[in-house]
Scaffold this motif. Sequence first.
Motif, PDB file in Angstrom:
ATOM      1  N   ILE A 172     -10.453  -1.155   0.030  1.00 34.44           N
ATOM      2  CA  ILE A 172     -10.535  -1.312  -1.698  1.00 34.44           C
ATOM      3  C   ILE A 172     -10.835   0.026  -2.432  1.00 34.44           C
ATOM      4  CG2 ILE A 172     -10.926  -2.585  -3.465  1.00 34.44           C
ATOM      5  CD1 ILE A 172     -10.901  -4.989  -1.791  1.00 34.44           C
ATOM      6  N   ALA A 173     -11.959   0.272  -1.939  1.00 27.77           N
ATOM      7  CA  ALA A 173     -12.744   1.291  -2.493  1.00 27.77           C
ATOM      8  C   ALA A 173     -12.216   2.770  -2.291  1.00 27.77           C
ATOM      9  CB  ALA A 173     -14.168   1.190  -2.050  1.00 27.77           C
ATOM     10  N   GLY A 174     -11.803   2.848  -1.018  1.00 32.17           N
ATOM     11  CA  GLY A 174     -11.193   4.267  -0.530  1.00 32.17           C
ATOM     12  C   GLY A 174      -9.996   4.609  -1.435  1.00 32.17           C
ATOM     13  N   PRO A 175      -8.717   3.891  -1.276  1.00 26.00           N
ATOM     14  CA  PRO A 175      -7.965   4.195  -2.211  1.00 26.00           C
ATOM     15  C   PRO A 175      -7.971   4.293  -3.660  1.00 26.00           C
ATOM     16  CG  PRO A 175      -7.145   2.600  -0.451  1.00 26.00           C
ATOM     17  CD  PRO A 175      -8.584   2.672  -0.564  1.00 26.00           C
ATOM     18  N   SER A 176      -8.799   3.302  -4.174  1.00 23.46           N
ATOM     19  CA  SER A 176      -9.138   3.265  -5.618  1.00 23.46           C
ATOM     20  C   SER A 176      -9.705   4.743  -6.089  1.00 23.46           C
ATOM     21  CB  SER A 176      -9.980   2.068  -6.034  1.00 23.46           C
ATOM     22  OG  SER A 176      -9.321   0.828  -5.636  1.00 23.46           O
ATOM     23  N   LEU A 177     -10.890   4.879  -5.244  1.00 21.97           N
ATOM     24  CA  LEU A 177     -11.577   5.955  -5.428  1.00 21.97           C
ATOM     25  C   LEU A 177     -10.721   7.415  -5.243  1.00 21.97           C
ATOM     26  CD1 LEU A 177     -14.395   7.755  -6.094  1.00 21.97           C
ATOM     27  CD2 LEU A 177     -14.850   7.631  -3.611  1.00 21.97           C
ATOM     28  N   ALA A 178      -9.845   7.401  -4.243  1.00 22.27           N
ATOM     29  CA  ALA A 178      -8.988   8.528  -3.834  1.00 22.27           C
ATOM     30  C   ALA A 178      -8.384   8.885  -4.832  1.00 22.27           C
ATOM     31  CB  ALA A 178      -8.171   8.175  -2.709  1.00 22.27           C
ATOM     32  N   GLY A 179      -7.532   7.918  -5.596  1.00 23.46           N
ATOM     33  CA  GLY A 179      -6.557   8.049  -6.617  1.00 23.46           C
ATOM     34  C   GLY A 179      -7.247   8.914  -7.875  1.00 23.46           C
ATOM     35  N   ILE A 257       6.056   4.904   1.597  1.00 24.63           N
ATOM     36  CA  ILE A 257       6.928   5.242   0.356  1.00 24.63           C
ATOM     37  C   ILE A 257       6.386   4.728  -1.037  1.00 24.63           C
ATOM     38  CG2 ILE A 257       9.096   5.307   1.650  1.00 24.63           C
ATOM     39  CD1 ILE A 257       9.823   2.596   0.757  1.00 24.63           C
ATOM     40  N   PHE A 258       4.998   4.264  -0.894  1.00 23.29           N
ATOM     41  CA  PHE A 258       4.609   3.775  -2.222  1.00 23.29           C
ATOM     42  C   PHE A 258       4.435   4.980  -3.310  1.00 23.29           C
ATOM     43  CE2 PHE A 258       1.447   0.129  -0.489  1.00 23.29           C
ATOM     44  CZ  PHE A 258       2.719  -0.707  -0.483  1.00 23.29           C
ATOM     45  N   PRO A 259       4.103   6.313  -2.904  1.00 21.72           N
ATOM     46  CA  PRO A 259       4.191   7.189  -3.961  1.00 21.72           C
ATOM     47  C   PRO A 259       5.532   7.112  -4.498  1.00 21.72           C
ATOM     48  CG  PRO A 259       3.333   8.040  -2.182  1.00 21.72           C
ATOM     49  CD  PRO A 259       3.753   6.851  -1.650  1.00 21.72           C
ATOM     50  N   PHE A 260       6.663   6.793  -3.964  1.00 20.23           N
ATOM     51  CA  PHE A 260       8.132   6.747  -4.502  1.00 20.23           C
ATOM     52  C   PHE A 260       8.400   5.654  -5.502  1.00 20.23           C
ATOM     53  CE2 PHE A 260       8.123   9.720  -0.988  1.00 20.23           C
ATOM     54  CZ  PHE A 260       8.795  10.944  -1.583  1.00 20.23           C
ATOM     55  N   LEU A 261       7.474   4.369  -4.677  1.00 21.07           N
ATOM     56  CA  LEU A 261       7.722   3.200  -5.390  1.00 21.07           C
ATOM     57  C   LEU A 261       7.119   3.221  -6.618  1.00 21.07           C
ATOM     58  CD1 LEU A 261       8.769   0.085  -5.316  1.00 21.07           C
ATOM     59  CD2 LEU A 261       7.116  -0.587  -3.977  1.00 21.07           C
ATOM     60  N   ALA A 262       5.853   3.973  -6.857  1.00 22.27           N
ATOM     61  CA  ALA A 262       5.137   3.795  -8.077  1.00 22.27           C
ATOM     62  C   ALA A 262       5.793   4.665  -9.046  1.00 22.27           C
ATOM     63  CB  ALA A 262       3.857   4.540  -7.832  1.00 22.27           C
ATOM     64  N   ASP A 263       6.652   6.054  -8.657  1.00 18.90           N
ATOM     65  CA  ASP A 263       7.607   6.631  -9.591  1.00 18.90           C
ATOM     66  C   ASP A 263       8.746   5.713 -10.088  1.00 18.90           C
ATOM     67  OD1 ASP A 263       6.198   8.707  -9.176  1.00 18.90           O
ATOM     68  OD2 ASP A 263       7.456   9.828  -7.737  1.00 18.90           O
ATOM     69  N   ASP A 264       9.127   4.701  -9.304  1.00 22.07           N
ATOM     70  CA  ASP A 264      10.503   3.863  -9.391  1.00 22.07           C
ATOM     71  C   ASP A 264       9.960   2.928 -10.509  1.00 22.07           C
ATOM     72  OD1 ASP A 264      13.172   3.142  -8.600  1.00 22.07           O
ATOM     73  OD2 ASP A 264      12.004   1.078  -8.615  1.00 22.07           O
ATOM     74  N   TRP A 269       0.061   5.891 -12.084  1.00 19.31           N
ATOM     75  CA  TRP A 269      -1.153   5.783 -12.477  1.00 19.31           C
ATOM     76  C   TRP A 269      -1.718   4.454 -11.417  1.00 19.31           C
ATOM     77  CZ3 TRP A 269      -2.218   0.701 -13.717  1.00 19.31           C
ATOM     78  CH2 TRP A 269      -1.212  -0.048 -14.058  1.00 19.31           C
ATOM     79  N   ALA A 270      -0.688   3.908 -10.991  1.00 24.34           N
ATOM     80  CA  ALA A 270      -1.133   2.786 -10.222  1.00 24.34           C
ATOM     81  C   ALA A 270      -1.121   2.854  -8.622  1.00 24.34           C
ATOM     82  CB  ALA A 270      -0.178   1.273 -10.570  1.00 24.34           C
ATOM     83  N   LEU A 271      -0.830   4.032  -8.330  1.00 26.70           N
ATOM     84  CA  LEU A 271      -0.641   4.496  -6.926  1.00 26.70           C
ATOM     85  C   LEU A 271      -1.614   3.838  -6.016  1.00 26.70           C
ATOM     86  CD1 LEU A 271       0.965   5.363  -4.485  1.00 26.70           C
ATOM     87  CD2 LEU A 271      -0.111   7.831  -4.860  1.00 26.70           C
ATOM     88  N   GLY A 272      -3.039   4.336  -6.591  1.00 23.18           N
ATOM     89  CA  GLY A 272      -4.325   3.975  -5.752  1.00 23.18           C
ATOM     90  C   GLY A 272      -4.262   2.306  -5.836  1.00 23.18           C
ATOM     91  N   LEU A 273      -3.909   1.618  -6.890  1.00 22.25           N
ATOM     92  CA  LEU A 273      -4.116   0.237  -6.833  1.00 22.25           C
ATOM     93  C   LEU A 273      -2.922  -0.332  -5.912  1.00 22.25           C
ATOM     94  CD1 LEU A 273      -4.195  -0.611 -10.587  1.00 22.25           C
ATOM     95  CD2 LEU A 273      -6.112  -0.400  -8.842  1.00 22.25           C
ATOM     96  N   MET A 274      -1.853   0.347  -5.625  1.00 26.03           N
ATOM     97  CA  MET A 274      -0.837   0.090  -4.749  1.00 26.03           C
ATOM     98  C   MET A 274      -1.481  -0.120  -3.446  1.00 26.03           C
ATOM     99  SD  MET A 274       2.662   1.267  -6.404  1.00 26.03           S
ATOM    100  CE  MET A 274       3.625   0.750  -5.198  1.00 26.03           C
ATOM    101  N   ILE A 322       4.869  -3.885 -12.729  1.00 27.48           N
ATOM    102  CA  ILE A 322       3.810  -3.480 -11.615  1.00 27.48           C
ATOM    103  C   ILE A 322       2.651  -4.391 -11.467  1.00 27.48           C
ATOM    104  CG2 ILE A 322       2.654  -2.589 -13.538  1.00 27.48           C
ATOM    105  CD1 ILE A 322       2.791  -1.066 -10.028  1.00 27.48           C
ATOM    106  N   TRP A 323       2.427  -5.033 -12.278  1.00 31.43           N
ATOM    107  CA  TRP A 323       1.174  -6.253 -12.257  1.00 31.43           C
ATOM    108  C   TRP A 323       1.826  -7.295 -11.191  1.00 31.43           C
ATOM    109  CZ3 TRP A 323      -3.215  -4.313 -12.974  1.00 31.43           C
ATOM    110  CH2 TRP A 323      -3.238  -3.657 -14.106  1.00 31.43           C
ATOM    111  N   LEU A 324       2.681  -7.783 -11.154  1.00 30.30           N
ATOM    112  CA  LEU A 324       3.424  -8.810 -10.222  1.00 30.30           C
ATOM    113  C   LEU A 324       3.819  -8.066  -8.916  1.00 30.30           C
ATOM    114  CD1 LEU A 324       5.981 -10.757 -12.384  1.00 30.30           C
ATOM    115  CD2 LEU A 324       3.768 -11.427 -11.717  1.00 30.30           C
ATOM    116  N   VAL A 325       3.893  -6.791  -8.790  1.00 32.33           N
ATOM    117  CA  VAL A 325       4.284  -6.358  -7.646  1.00 32.33           C
ATOM    118  C   VAL A 325       2.741  -6.224  -7.089  1.00 32.33           C
ATOM    119  CG1 VAL A 325       4.612  -4.017  -6.519  1.00 32.33           C
ATOM    120  CG2 VAL A 325       6.310  -5.145  -8.171  1.00 32.33           C
ATOM    121  N   LEU A 326       1.932  -5.804  -7.545  1.00 30.00           N
ATOM    122  CA  LEU A 326       0.461  -5.648  -6.914  1.00 30.00           C
ATOM    123  C   LEU A 326      -0.117  -7.216  -6.700  1.00 30.00           C
ATOM    124  CD1 LEU A 326      -1.061  -3.345  -9.779  1.00 30.00           C
ATOM    125  CD2 LEU A 326      -0.523  -2.843  -7.321  1.00 30.00           C
ATOM    126  N   LEU A 327       0.358  -8.312  -7.138  1.00 33.58           N
ATOM    127  CA  LEU A 327       0.109  -9.460  -7.010  1.00 33.58           C
ATOM    128  C   LEU A 327       0.463  -9.789  -5.487  1.00 33.58           C
ATOM    129  CD1 LEU A 327      -1.294 -12.169  -7.651  1.00 33.58           C
ATOM    130  CD2 LEU A 327       0.750 -12.842  -8.603  1.00 33.58           C
TER     131      LEU A 327
END
Length: 437
Positions: A172-179, A257-264, A269-274, A322-327
């Motif tokens: 959780i901390a790693g990707p969030s901080l990485a973004g 492919i999360f970077p491309f899903l975030a674009d789609d 801005w939500a890539l780290g959250l994904m 995006i919020w439902l995807v994250l859920l």
Amino acid sequence: MTEHHPPPVSRTSRLRALLPDLSPWHSSPDFRRMWIAGLVTVFGGFLTFIAVPLQLKELTGSTLAVGAVGAVELVPLIVFGLYGGALADALDRRKLILWTEAGLGFLSGMLLLNTLLPHPMIWPLYVVAALVSALTGLQRPALQAIVPRIVPHEQLPAAIALNSMRWQIGAIAGPSLAGVVIAFAGLPWAYFLDIVSFAVSLALTVGLAPSPASHDAEKPSLRGILEGARYAWSRKELLGTYAVDMAAMFFAYPTAIFPFLADDLDATWALGLMYAAGAVGSLVVSLTSGWVSRVHRHGRMVVLAAAAWGLAMAVAGWLHNIWLVLLFLAVAGGSDMVSGLFRSAMWDQTIPDELRGRLAGIELLSYSVGPQLGQVRAGGMAALTNVRASVWTGGLACVASVGLLALSLPKLMSYDERTDEHALRMRAKRAEVAEAA
């Protein structure tokens, strides 16, 4: 006659029963040291995990190029994972962990140097990915095989849950901080912080007690590796856990492919959250894992949780919010955590110590090869169709494949640690060792 009723269970007691069992932390100083070192390493590792595909995306703009990272990691993971298992049974496991940790830190330094070039090159990303995969294959069996030596048998499910919780905190901390780091400071800082994490982990791991091989351990050899493979093949319930996990990861692991899903989703801005969402779901399960020790039909839980993982991924692929995807990514992560807890419990409570390293090497393949192939599948399917279709078709294929495996592996579905002969034998052996000590 007066009837005697058991005292009512208070709300506080029920809540306490859900909380993680901390007994391994209290009873084993080495477990505490490994737990902290692992947390630091996982935290740093996720910085690089996000940085590499994002850098490839920036340099190439290709889903195939990003998915190909899984392809170059695959062969080294298979070869060195199996050999690392043999080494873990033949060498001091502490020394093996130390040397591979130092090597992984050096490779992060190579990524940093490449990124600092005026024009970063693409090929070093693939070369370093392959070498990291090889060192991971050498290290992971020793990391897993050392736990049953430092934690009492009855505390192994609790230790597995605590180690999983550690991984999720870092995830959780790693990707969030990485973004945040990549967006505001750049890729070099992500790689630099990963190097720092390896240095801290090494300093902690040095203090572990030696964990030498048994006096009659054989030298690493192909024959020894095959002996471990034959044992795994003879245990159809173990074979089932490997097959279910590999199928789930192959069909429903679309992180590449999360970077491309975030674009789609118009949500870059939500890539780290994904990347962090699955870890959030897993952490929720870990923080309420007190119930794990009261479940005995581990095989059924592995199957049900793997199917839930695939279904949640399929729903995430259908959704546009995006919020439902994250859920649903979080739901998938929680399901994967449940499956992982019971897979590990079956492994750690039933495999003899003299085979633990080699079986850990096979286990490494089951839960690592699947994701590597899954990245290739996700990238290739996205290139043939589109990103969203790659996600939801993979989720449905996961559910179908897990269902077929459950039907074809009755020993997995009927496994009960209270009556399984291997679990009973291991419990008795650990009791003898403890009594003799």
